[in-house]
Design a protein around this motif. Structure first.
Motif: not given
Length: 258
Positions: A13, A48-49, A52, A55-56, A214, A217-218
């Protein structure tokens, strides 16, 4: 194992948010390579990863001097959601209904390798190619549909396909293509997760590693986005090309390992 999957999520990510790859195009072949999970579970972990991360990344981009073509990207995202539903339905038919998971894994790896090779060649020689500026809304929606269909079927989130299309058909530079790709990925991965929740029993999947991915990922979204405004278009394009080449070789290896 926990550390390994955290690092996979973080690395994929971080690269994904910098170059617009999203991360699914890295996560999917890497998890295929390790062979710990089946294709359906990999799809959930990846979606899902990447969601996330997206989103950020979008939250951070609001404070940055980044040009988002929200209208065209929203149309592509809308088309990709519809295409994503159909692509996932086709995938589920072959993997779940027909039970040919191994054959699908081989086909996915071959098709993804071919697409990545074409994308790599395009970016290497794009200076000699004509680029376009499409404005027809129906055509833009159709482009999104095809992107969503392919991305969902391959389980990659669409990153490299998005970046190539935004560059070729909308004449975006590397930085703007990367940021608009993240915008599209946010909606495509959200729809993928909603579809998985509605059409399957999430309890059937082994998602023990999901929280660690996740978190990766964030952090990847935060780290990658902080680099975007510091890098030049040329540097982002170089990162994109190196990542594409590495993923291409992993997919070729996966074809033979299957």
């Amino acid at each position: 194992m926990f550390i390994l999957y955290f690092i996979i999520g973080l690395f994929a990510t971080t690269l994904g948010s910098i170059a617009g790859l999203g991360g699914g195009v890295i996560i999917k072949p890497v998890l295929d390579f390790f062979g710990h999970y089946d294709l359906s579970t990999i799809g959930i972990l990846s979606a899902a990863t990447v969601f996330s991360m997206a989103t950020v990344s979008l939250i951070k981009m609001r404070k940055m001097d980044v040009k988002l073509d929200k209208l065209n990207s929203a149309l592509i995202a809308a088309g990709s959601i519809l295409g994503g539903f159909i692509g996932k339905a086709v995938f589920n038919y072959f993997v779940i209904s027909l039970g040919i998971s191994k054959e699908m894994g081989i086909f996915q790896s071959i098709l993804l390798a071919l697409l990545l090779a074409l994308i790599f060649v395009y970016f290497k020689y794009k200076h000699a190619m004509k680029r376009f500026k499409i404005e027809n809304k129906a055509i833009i929606l159709s482009i999104g549909f095809v992107l969503g269909l392919l991305s969902s079927f391959l389980g990659i989130g669409g990153g490299p396909l998005n970046v190539a299309v935004l560059s070729l058909l909308f004449s975006m530079n590397a930085k703007n293509a990367a940021c608009n790709s993240i915008f599209i990925i946010f909606f495509s991965q959200l729809s993928a997760l909603v579809l998985a929740g509605v059409t399957t029993n999430i309890g059937d999947y082994n998602l023990m590693m999901l929280p660690y991915m996740i978190v990766g990922g964030i952090l990847g979204g935060l780290i990658g986005t902080s680099f975007v405004h510091k890098l030049t278009d040329k540097q982002i394009e170089k990162i994109f090309n190196v990542a594409i080449l590495a993923i291409l070789f992993i997919n070729i290896y996966n074809v033979f390992s299957y």
